[in-house]
Design an enzyme around this catalytic site. Structure first.
Site, PDB file in Angstrom:
ATOM      1  N   GLY A 189       0.807  -1.226   0.000  1.00 54.00           N
ATOM      2  CA  GLY A 189       0.000   0.000   0.000  1.00 54.00           C
ATOM      3  C   GLY A 189       0.838   1.273   0.000  1.00 54.00           C
ATOM      4  O   GLY A 189       0.449   2.275  -0.621  1.00 54.00           O
ATOM      5  N   ASP A 190       1.975   1.236   0.699  1.00 57.90           N
ATOM      6  CA  ASP A 190       2.855   2.414   0.710  1.00 57.90           C
ATOM      7  C   ASP A 190       3.426   2.643  -0.692  1.00 57.90           C
ATOM      8  O   ASP A 190       3.439   3.766  -1.197  1.00 57.90           O
ATOM      9  CB  ASP A 190       3.951   2.289   1.774  1.00 57.90           C
ATOM     10  CG  ASP A 190       4.739   0.988   1.706  1.00 57.90           C
ATOM     11  OD1 ASP A 190       4.345   0.062   0.965  1.00 57.90           O
ATOM     12  OD2 ASP A 190       5.775   0.894   2.400  1.00 57.90           O
TER      13      ASP A 190
END
Ligand code: TYD
Ligand code: MG
Length: 258
Positions: A189-190
């Site tokens: 997700g980052d």
């Protein structure tokens, strides 16, 4: 308010206290810490409790309960998006419940942006330590911060970035959200957020190590690659890869991906 630290937390009782202690033991004091807890169990809640008297700590606990709710969206992206709406800082930075900030991290990164009005995003070097089930370090990886980059996904850590709040409206306009809540990006997700940012801005390096990331046997990453995958991991959709994000950026930039 200078900085908003957005911290996500879910069931890391052995870690979360140390993480909060390091985050609050900063040389810079003008910040708020939005502690976004995804409805952790009592052990974690107890570990958090001593820090709630610090006026900089603002705790928000989600109402998520079932496994189905936990896999429908990338939970930490949901929590971060909520926190962004609540945050007040001119600069935004991120923290997970298994990462220790260097005492000068906020001071150094905020000064970097203060000194360079044209820079939107700064990133630091970081160290990742892999722990075995008894908490012993079995592998250490340093992620350097050497050059201005538009290839941050999977090269820069979640907890090694600070950006101006002022870039967020443009991210929202272009992508319809800040962080991508699509569960196909639960593992990275980052990297997915950095992929969004890198289409618009570069990441600028602060070469010193300013955070220490821990990967334990219970972290999502270890679990995804383990033989016996726990229920949450088995319920997730097939995960997108670093390569897909990086190849796409390389294509936009017209080269093979340095
Ligand atoms: P973590 O287990 O540390 O995974 P990684 O291997 O990627 O480091 O989880 C990452 C973050 O996600 C952490 O801050 C906690 C958060 N999280 C939630 O908020 N809700 C959840 O249901 C899960 C599983 C994680
Ligand atoms: Mg983690």
């Amino acid at each position: 308010m200078k900085v908003s630290v957005i911290m996500t937390s879910y069931n890391k009782p052995q870690f979360v206290g140390k993480v909060l202690k390091a985050a609050l033991n900063q040389t810079m004091s003008d910040f708020e810490l939005l502690l976004m807890d995804d409805n952790s169990g009592p052990e974690t809640r107890q570990a958090i409790a001593p820090f709630l008297s610090d006026p900089r700590v603002k705790l928000h606990v989600s109402k998520v309960k079932t496994l189905d709710e936990r896999v429908r969206k990338t939970r930490y992206a949901v929590l971060i998006n909520e926190a962004i709406r609540l945050s007040k800082g001119a600069y935004i930075t991120y923290l997970t419940d298994d990462n220790l900030y260097h005492p000068r991290r906020l001071e150094r990164m905020a000064a970097y942006l203060d000194d360079r009005p044209d820079v939107q995003i700064v990133y630091s070097a970081s160290v990742t330590r892999y722990l075995d089930e008894r908490g012993r370090i079995i592998r250490t990886v340093e992620r350097p911060a050497r050059s201005v980059t538009r290839m941050a996904p999977c090269a820069v850590d979640h907890c090694s970035v600070m950006h101006r709040r002022s870039i967020l409206p443009e991210v929202y306009r272009r992508y319809g959200s800040f962080w991508d809540e699509d569960p196909r990006f639960y593992r990275i997700g980052d990297a997915r957020f950095f992929w969004r940012l890198n289409q618009l801005w570069s990441f600028h390096p602060l070469p010193d190590v300013l955070d220490y990331n821990y990967i334990t046997t219970t972290s999502l990453h270890q679990q995804m690659f383990s033989e016996q995958k726990p229920p949450l991991i088995r319920k997730l959709p097939p995960q997108k890869t670093c390569k897909e994000l990086r190849d796409h950026l390389a294509g936009l930039q017209g080269h093979g991906g340095a």
